[in-house]
Design a protein around this motif. Structure first.
Motif, PDB file in Angstrom:
ATOM      1  N   ALA A  82     -71.743 -36.213  42.134  1.00 57.91           N
ATOM      2  CA  ALA A  82     -70.545 -36.310  42.989  1.00 57.91           C
ATOM      3  C   ALA A  82     -69.457 -35.342  42.524  1.00 57.91           C
ATOM      4  O   ALA A  82     -68.700 -34.808  43.333  1.00 57.91           O
ATOM      5  CB  ALA A  82     -70.022 -37.739  42.994  1.00 57.91           C
ATOM      6  N   ARG A  85     -68.847 -31.594  43.874  1.00 58.59           N
ATOM      7  CA  ARG A  85     -68.310 -31.422  45.230  1.00 58.59           C
ATOM      8  C   ARG A  85     -69.405 -31.567  46.279  1.00 58.59           C
ATOM      9  O   ARG A  85     -69.493 -30.820  47.237  1.00 58.59           O
ATOM     10  CB  ARG A  85     -67.534 -30.105  45.374  1.00 58.59           C
ATOM     11  CG  ARG A  85     -66.273 -30.092  44.522  1.00 58.59           C
ATOM     12  CD  ARG A  85     -65.482 -28.822  44.656  1.00 58.59           C
ATOM     13  NE  ARG A  85     -64.948 -28.660  46.002  1.00 58.59           N
ATOM     14  CZ  ARG A  85     -64.422 -27.515  46.452  1.00 58.59           C
ATOM     15  NH1 ARG A  85     -64.377 -26.455  45.664  1.00 58.59           N
ATOM     16  NH2 ARG A  85     -63.945 -27.430  47.679  1.00 58.59           N
ATOM     17  N   ALA A  87     -70.408 -34.684  48.708  1.00 57.79           N
ATOM     18  CA  ALA A  87     -69.924 -35.995  49.141  1.00 57.79           C
ATOM     19  C   ALA A  87     -70.928 -36.590  50.115  1.00 57.79           C
ATOM     20  O   ALA A  87     -71.562 -35.871  50.890  1.00 57.79           O
ATOM     21  CB  ALA A  87     -68.558 -35.884  49.799  1.00 57.79           C
ATOM     22  N   GLY A 108     -61.547 -42.237  48.009  1.00 59.21           N
ATOM     23  CA  GLY A 108     -62.366 -41.048  48.263  1.00 59.21           C
ATOM     24  C   GLY A 108     -61.857 -39.809  47.552  1.00 59.21           C
ATOM     25  O   GLY A 108     -62.636 -38.949  47.154  1.00 59.21           O
ATOM     26  N   SER A 110     -60.865 -37.512  44.752  1.00 62.38           N
ATOM     27  CA  SER A 110     -61.142 -37.496  43.315  1.00 62.38           C
ATOM     28  C   SER A 110     -59.824 -37.307  42.567  1.00 62.38           C
ATOM     29  O   SER A 110     -58.816 -36.883  43.140  1.00 62.38           O
ATOM     30  CB  SER A 110     -62.092 -36.341  42.978  1.00 62.38           C
ATOM     31  OG  SER A 110     -61.429 -35.116  43.151  1.00 62.38           O
ATOM     32  N   ALA A 155     -65.277 -39.579  52.532  1.00 61.71           N
ATOM     33  CA  ALA A 155     -66.119 -38.559  51.889  1.00 61.71           C
ATOM     34  C   ALA A 155     -65.409 -37.208  51.871  1.00 61.71           C
ATOM     35  O   ALA A 155     -65.455 -36.473  50.881  1.00 61.71           O
ATOM     36  CB  ALA A 155     -67.455 -38.454  52.618  1.00 61.71           C
ATOM     37  N   ALA A 158     -62.744 -35.948  49.142  1.00 65.87           N
ATOM     38  CA  ALA A 158     -63.186 -35.359  47.874  1.00 65.87           C
ATOM     39  C   ALA A 158     -63.241 -33.826  47.954  1.00 65.87           C
ATOM     40  O   ALA A 158     -63.632 -33.176  46.991  1.00 65.87           O
ATOM     41  CB  ALA A 158     -64.552 -35.909  47.481  1.00 65.87           C
ATOM     42  N   PRO A 160     -65.332 -31.772  49.656  1.00 68.42           N
ATOM     43  CA  PRO A 160     -66.685 -31.339  49.299  1.00 68.42           C
ATOM     44  C   PRO A 160     -67.028 -29.947  49.801  1.00 68.42           C
ATOM     45  O   PRO A 160     -66.478 -29.469  50.789  1.00 68.42           O
ATOM     46  CB  PRO A 160     -67.565 -32.383  50.015  1.00 68.42           C
ATOM     47  CG  PRO A 160     -66.753 -32.791  51.201  1.00 68.42           C
ATOM     48  CD  PRO A 160     -65.323 -32.775  50.732  1.00 68.42           C
ATOM     49  N   LEU A 163     -71.292 -31.807  52.656  1.00 66.83           N
ATOM     50  CA  LEU A 163     -71.127 -33.170  53.162  1.00 66.83           C
ATOM     51  C   LEU A 163     -72.486 -33.670  53.630  1.00 66.83           C
ATOM     52  O   LEU A 163     -73.125 -33.044  54.480  1.00 66.83           O
ATOM     53  CB  LEU A 163     -70.132 -33.187  54.325  1.00 66.83           C
ATOM     54  CG  LEU A 163     -69.918 -34.537  55.010  1.00 66.83           C
ATOM     55  CD1 LEU A 163     -69.298 -35.553  54.055  1.00 66.83           C
ATOM     56  CD2 LEU A 163     -69.056 -34.385  56.261  1.00 66.83           C
TER      57      LEU A 163
END
Length: 245
Positions: A82, A85, A87, A108, A110, A155, A158, A160, A163
């Motif tokens: 996780a 990066r 999610a 969600g 970070s 999600a 974060a 990401p 995803l």
């Protein structure tokens, strides 16, 4: 926004996953390139969610390798994956039902991204205006569609690079499904977000995807562009008959 040059962002190579002695994935190969939407379709029980969970380290691949940005993450624990990066919005949504929408979004984000929290939350409210209206409502009191929006937004908090969405349309009304797929398309188009989507709703998934894979009984049986598979007679007969538009 497809990038096929260079190495894949995510590469799954010869992955075999077992539940006890039962083999669920039988040597799976999948690539997800930067900036792509890639979808994996197949019947219920084909192994789609197992692949998604295996990428995230639970269950572990017993054979083969999973590479992310060229780095082998096959044996890495899920919490470390996780941090890279990646999610995930898992099947069944799994939001925190007793927490408010705001608190779910905070969970969600970070620790590194808390300084961007207000800015990122505003982006979520543009994407899913309903969440702003429900900001101080408990997650468990939201409709199924609102919970799915919250799961995806959580999600995305974060920030990401990749995803991963597992069955985002499951059990939702067609209008809500369209809203969610439109949001995924918009994120990819405007932010270049790379998306790996596992989905039973083959029609919507193939319309959305740059590339797609078909899984049958833990084996990839077909691959091509979303359009190619949408027009493929075998795929149409197996997954698109009955007008699931």
């Amino acid at each position: 926004m497809t990038a096929t040059n260079g190495s894949p962002l995510l590469a799954v190579r010869g992955v075999k996953t077992y539940y006890g002695n039962i083999i669920a994935l039988k040597g799976v190969d999948v690539d997800v390139n930067p900036g792509e939407i890639v979808t994996l379709i197949g019947a219920n029980g084909a192994g789609k969610s197992t692949l998604m969970m295996t990428i995230f380290g639970s269950p572990r691949a017993r054979e083969g390798a999973i590479l992310y940005e060229g780095r082998d993450i096959t044996k890495m624990p899920p919490h470390e994956i996780a941090r890279l990066r990646i999610a995930q919005s898992p099947e069944g949504r799994r939001i925190f039902p007793r927490m408010t929408v705001l608190e779910n979004l905070q969970m969600g984000a970070s620790l590194d991204n808390l300084k961007y929290f207000d800015e990122d939350a505003e982006k979520m409210f543009v994407l899913f205006p309903r969440l702003k209206e429900r900001l101080h409502q408990r997650g468990g009191t939201l409709s199924g569609g609102e919970q799915q929006m919250l799961a995806i937004a959580r999600a995305l908090m974060a920030r990401p690079k990749l995803l991963m969405l597992d069955e985002p349309s499951l059990g939702l009304a067609p209008l809500i499904v369209k809203q969610i797929f439109d949001a995924i398309r918009e994120l990819n188009r405007t932010q270049g977000l790379t998306v790996f989507l596992v989905e039973q709703n083959a029609y919507h998934a193939l319309k959305l995807a740059h590339r797609a894979y078909v899984m049958v009984n833990g084996v990839i049986t077909m691959t091509g562009s979303g359009r190619e598979l949408l027009e493929n007679p075998e795929v149409r007969a197996a997954y698109l008959e009955g007008g699931r538009h």
